[in-house]
Design an enzyme around this catalytic site. Structure first.
Site, PDB file in Angstrom:
ATOM      1  CG  ASP A  78      32.650  91.497  74.647  1.00 31.87           C
ATOM      2  OD1 ASP A  78      33.857  91.297  74.610  1.00 31.87           O
ATOM      3  OD2 ASP A  78      31.897  91.911  73.688  1.00 31.87           O
ATOM      4  CD  GLU A 105      39.439  94.144  75.990  1.00 31.15           C
ATOM      5  OE1 GLU A 105      37.967  94.989  75.607  1.00 31.15           O
ATOM      6  OE2 GLU A 105      38.671  92.852  75.615  1.00 31.15           O
ATOM      7  CG  ASP A 160      35.673  89.893  68.605  1.00 28.74           C
ATOM      8  OD1 ASP A 160      35.158  88.268  69.416  1.00 28.74           O
ATOM      9  OD2 ASP A 160      35.658  90.290  68.764  1.00 28.74           O
TER      10      ASP A 160
HETATM   11  C1  GLC Z   1      32.618  91.654  70.632  1.00 26.16           C
HETATM   12  C2  GLC Z   1      32.905  90.380  70.915  1.00 26.16           C
HETATM   13  C3  GLC Z   1      31.937  89.362  70.980  1.00 26.16           C
HETATM   14  C4  GLC Z   1      30.662  89.933  71.101  1.00 26.16           C
HETATM   15  C5  GLC Z   1      30.805  91.380  69.792  1.00 26.16           C
HETATM   16  C6  GLC Z   1      29.435  91.953  69.843  1.00 26.16           C
HETATM   17  O1  GLC Z   1      33.509  91.255  69.374  1.00 26.16           O
HETATM   18  O2  GLC Z   1      34.466  89.998  71.717  1.00 26.16           O
HETATM   19  O3  GLC Z   1      31.792  87.926  71.603  1.00 26.16           O
HETATM   20  O4  GLC Z   1      29.477  88.387  70.226  1.00 26.16           O
HETATM   21  O5  GLC Z   1      31.599  91.835  70.763  1.00 26.16           O
HETATM   22  O6  GLC Z   1      28.590  92.090  71.460  1.00 26.16           O
END
Ligand code: GLC
Length: 813
Positions: A405, A408, A482
């Site tokens: 995650d 980017e 998200d």
């Molecule tokens: C980001 C991710 C989400 C995750 C959060 C905490 O917002 O996109 O899926 O739960 O971070 O790690």
């Protein structure tokens, strides 16, 4: 009070004559060397390489020699480029190679692409650039143009009238029609006009843009830095564009079967007990589930490659119990490494020089979950290898998958990312972050995939990523970030994931139920009904939102969800087959109707229904309090999956869908391979494989066929031939039916005895079957060979031993 900055020239907007844009000018000469054709213009040149019959590369360059190296998106090619035939007229140079003819106009260097029937496919009118390195090209946009691809973007399927930027961005409210840049950047534009389609892939991992909105009769492609390096992938069928583009940039690695199961996530399951309780609940309630995710709270103050000692005091014990339950863990790993000299990963990264730096030598620090953090420089193979090897921490615990995650990379600052003047090492060919930004997520997932693979003893790893660039499909599945528990976001997930599928991202899906905001019972039901037929199937929700595990809204809802999740598991052999097809051809398991019915004008922008493979049509309900919807059935005959009703296609119908029903249709002549009910993908091996054939008819000309790929579903042995391919066929013949199966290849022997053919939605009943006796359903349950008519469904059932010799059966009318 404002300062003089209020009248800063940058605030005033574009100047009227801001910069002088250069153009190539006239074409002066056409050179040819080693399969590269160079059109020399007055101020720049264009290099052409014919990579295949339907594929060429075109690169703008200054100076004598083009640099024809590629980014990591493009796979090394074994075949030599094609030689082109050259013809010169007063007006043009004509280059003919494979199925394409290019005309380069001498007056302007405009390039037109024709097919062999001299039909114009595409025309690039003009390329221009400014002194700061931005490049801009203009292409013809006929009135009947439709646009697809472009990876992960909001709004409808057809991108005509839209404008998008490719710049991997963590936007917290991302799924809005006006958001131009999202987490993934796939700079592939697919253009369909008339009966013809082609794709343009701009291989530039900096900021690029595609504008199908602003210029009426033209669309434009541009980049703000880096190269104008185009790959032109000719159709004319959309399927050929998808095949061609994925041949160029790679196809999904065949995932382990468990990764196709149902996944459960939450930000966060807070401790070991909660995780175990969750796993036990799935099993007690007999709801299938393969994976539980650990979000950031599993870590020790968000240090990657650690467990929080209080919340997760005994990961080994937790993993041991989960193994018993058949549940795998996929933990989150973000790129930010906490700045903490007592933390070994940080120390090693600094000491061994693995973090991204400024030109002047300072490590770049940015704020993310752990606070001040450093970021590995994945453009260096040494750093990637180091990072990959760190995953031994997880594989030693039996963890087979990782969730990448924030790659980017997201940074909590005004630009939302790493400073653009970070100088990536890039294996000795340094480039700024501005030039390589969109590669960061891909390179992180590649490092992760390869690191896991090195430590998994021949088992297939699974990586999930939020960010990526063309080629990411080779390493990771993609989820769409998200979203929110909005009905609109559920609806939008369809065109988004459909276009991702057309852009090489065959293994993709949204957070089912929505991440932020609060799911309702009804939304969760409708979203799960739809989500179980998406390639990637995970329920995930944010901290502070209503719980949305399948049992969160009481027994009635739980029952519906169990049934739909169960359907995914029953269809697992079929889904796995489709994933195998995607890994071989690039064609995604989830398809817009357009991909199968390209010339049907009703489907050019149809994106509130979709196909699973070529013959299963899902039409989810995506509005609250709604029990009816219009469904478009394309040409041919279809069967309502739930009622068996036969419906003629080529028209819209009104489907009735109370809460427990998602409208689902199967095309006449289709076959679906089904397994037995399971609680997780490798719960037990199937005793019986069922091939459900829809609408068999004894009429001459009826034919249903199916090729089923099988392997162990977990290791890489398939790569050395340990796999099977079974061919089934059912043919109408002289008032009867002939049913056959044969092993085209049997490198893998499934541990099962029986094949069952279920001929459903058919009026045909045999008087006898040559070589097979009539039995009862009860006999069949006991594993006997024979045929019978199922009292409940009226379907004709044939059960036979599964042998490597195959067999032919004549069903006499
Ligand atoms: C980001 C991710 C989400 C995750 C959060 C905490 O917002 O996109 O899926 O739960 O971070 O790690």
């Amino acid at each position: 009070m404002d300062t003089s900055e209020a009248i800063h020239p940058d605030r005033v907007g574009p100047m009227i004559i801001q910069e002088a844009w250069g153009t190539i000018g006239k074409a002066l000469a056409l050179d040819h060397m080693n399969g590269v054709y160079v059109c020399r213009g007055e101020r720049a040149s264009l290099a052409f390489v014919f990579l295949g019959e339907d594929l060429f590369r075109m690169k703008l360059f200054m100076g004598r020699e083009p640099d024809l190296s590629t980014t990591i998106a493009v796979l090394p090619r074994e075949s030599r480029p094609l030689e082109a035939e050259i013809e010169e007229t007063e007006r043009v140079w004509k280059l003919s190679a494979g199925h394409l003819v290019l005309e380069i106009e001498k007056q302007s260097c405009a390039v037109s692409v024709f097919d062999l029937e001299e039909r114009l496919i595409a025309r690039q009118n003009n390329i221009s650039w400014n002194p700061r390195g931005a490049i801009h090209s203009v292409y013809d946009m006929p009135g009947d143009s439709h646009f697809y691809g472009l990876g992960e973007k909001a709004s409808f399927l057809d991108k005509r009238g839209e404008r998008y930027t490719m710049w991997n961005t963590d936007v917290y409210a991302p799924h809005m029609p006006e958001i131009e840049a999202l987490y993934e950047s796939i700079p592939l534009l697919v253009h369909l006009h008339g009966q013809c389609s082609y794709g343009i892939f701009l291989d530039n991992p900096g900021r690029t843009d595609f504008d199908m909105r602003s210029h009426g009769i033209a669309y434009t492609i541009g980049c703000s830095t880096g190269d104008y390096d185009i790959y032109f992938v000719y159709g004319p069928e959309l399927k050929s564009v998808v095949r061609g583009y994925t041949e160029l940039t790679g196809r999904i690695a065949l995932p382990p079967k468990w990764a196709l199961g149902y996944h459960q996530s939450r930000y966060s399951y807070m401790d070991q007990n909660e995780v175990l309780h969750l796993a036990r609940t799935f099993r007690e309630k007999e709801i299938p589930c393969d994976v539980i995710y650990l979000d950031i709270h599993y870590m020790d103050e968000y240090r990657v490659f650690t467990f929080d000692p209080v919340r997760f005091p005994d990961p080994e014990a937790m993993m041991a119990e989960l193994k018993q339950l058949g549940i795998r863990i996929v933990p989150i790993v973000d790129p930010g490494v906490k700045k903490d000299p007592k933390y070994s990963v940080y120390r090693e990264g600094v000491e061994q020089g693995h973090f991204s730096r400024k030109l002047e030598g300072d490590i770049f620090f940015g704020d993310v979950w752990p606070g001040t953090s450093a970021f590995a420089d994945f453009t260096n193979d040494t750093a990637s290898e180091w990072w990959g090897n760190l995953h031994k921490y997880y594989t030693d615990l039996g963890i087979p998958g990782i969730w990448n995650d924030m790659n980017e990379p997201a940074v909590f600052n005004a630009s939302k990312t790493m400073d653009l003047d970070v100088m990536h090492g890039n294996n000795g060919n340094p480039k700024t972050h501005e030039e390589l930004h969109n590669l960061y997520g891909l390179l992180m997932s590649k490092a992760t995939y390869e690191g896991l693979k090195r430590n998994m003893d021949g088992q297939r790893p699974f990586v999930l990523t939020r960010a990526g660039y063309s080629g990411i499909q080779r390493y990771a599945a993609v989820w769409t970030g998200d979203n929110r528990s909005f009905w609109e976001h559920m609806a939008l997930a369809m065109p988004m994931v459909l276009n991702m599928g057309l852009s090489g991202l065959a293994f993709a899906g949204p957070d089912i139920g929505g991440f932020a905001h609060h799911a309702s019972a009804e939304l969760l039901v409708r979203w799960t009904q739809m989500g179980v037929l998406f390639p990637y199937c995970r329920n995930h929700s944010s901290i502070g939102t209503l719980r949305q595990e399948p049992w969160s809204f009481g027994p009635e809802i739980e029952g519906i969800l169990r049934e739909y999740i169960g359907l995914r598991y029953r269809w697992m052999p079929h889904l796995y087959n489709l994933f195998h097809e995607a890994s071989e051809t690039g064609l995604p398991p989830m398809r817009p109707l357009l991909l199968e019915y390209q010339n049907d004008p009703h489907v050019t922008n149809l994106c509130d229904q979709f196909l699973v493979g070529s013959d299963v049509l899902a039409a989810p309900i995506y509005r609250p309090d709604t029990e009816h919807r219009a469904v478009y059935l394309p040409e041919g005959d279809w069967f309502d999956y739930w009622t068996g009703e036969k419906l003629a296609g080529g028209r819209h119908i009104l489907a009735h869908a109370p809460l427990s029903v998602m409208p689902l249709y199967v095309k006449a002549g289709a076959v679906i391979a089904e397994g037995e009910p399971k609680l997780y993908a490798d719960d037990r091996t199937d005793e019986t494989l069922t091939l459900r054939v829809y609408g068999a008819s004894a009429e001459e000309g009826f034919k249903a066929s199916y090729s089923l790929y099988e392997d162990d579903g977990s290791s890489f042995d398939y790569a050395s031939g340990v796999s099977s391919l079974i061919e089934f066929e059912l043919r109408g013949e002289a008032g009867g039916l002939e049913l056959s199966y044969r092993y085209e290849r049997r490198g893998y022997a499934a541990n099962r005895n029986l094949l069952r053919f279920a001929l459903v939605c058919t009026a045909f009943k045999p008087s006898s079957v040559e070589g097979l006796g009539e039995i009862t359903a009860e006999d069949a349950e006991h594993g006997r060979e024979g045929w019978y008519v199922d009292a409940q469904t009226g379907g004709l059932m044939l059960q036979v031993q599964d042998t490597s010799q195959g067999a032919v059966f004549k069903l006499c009318g």
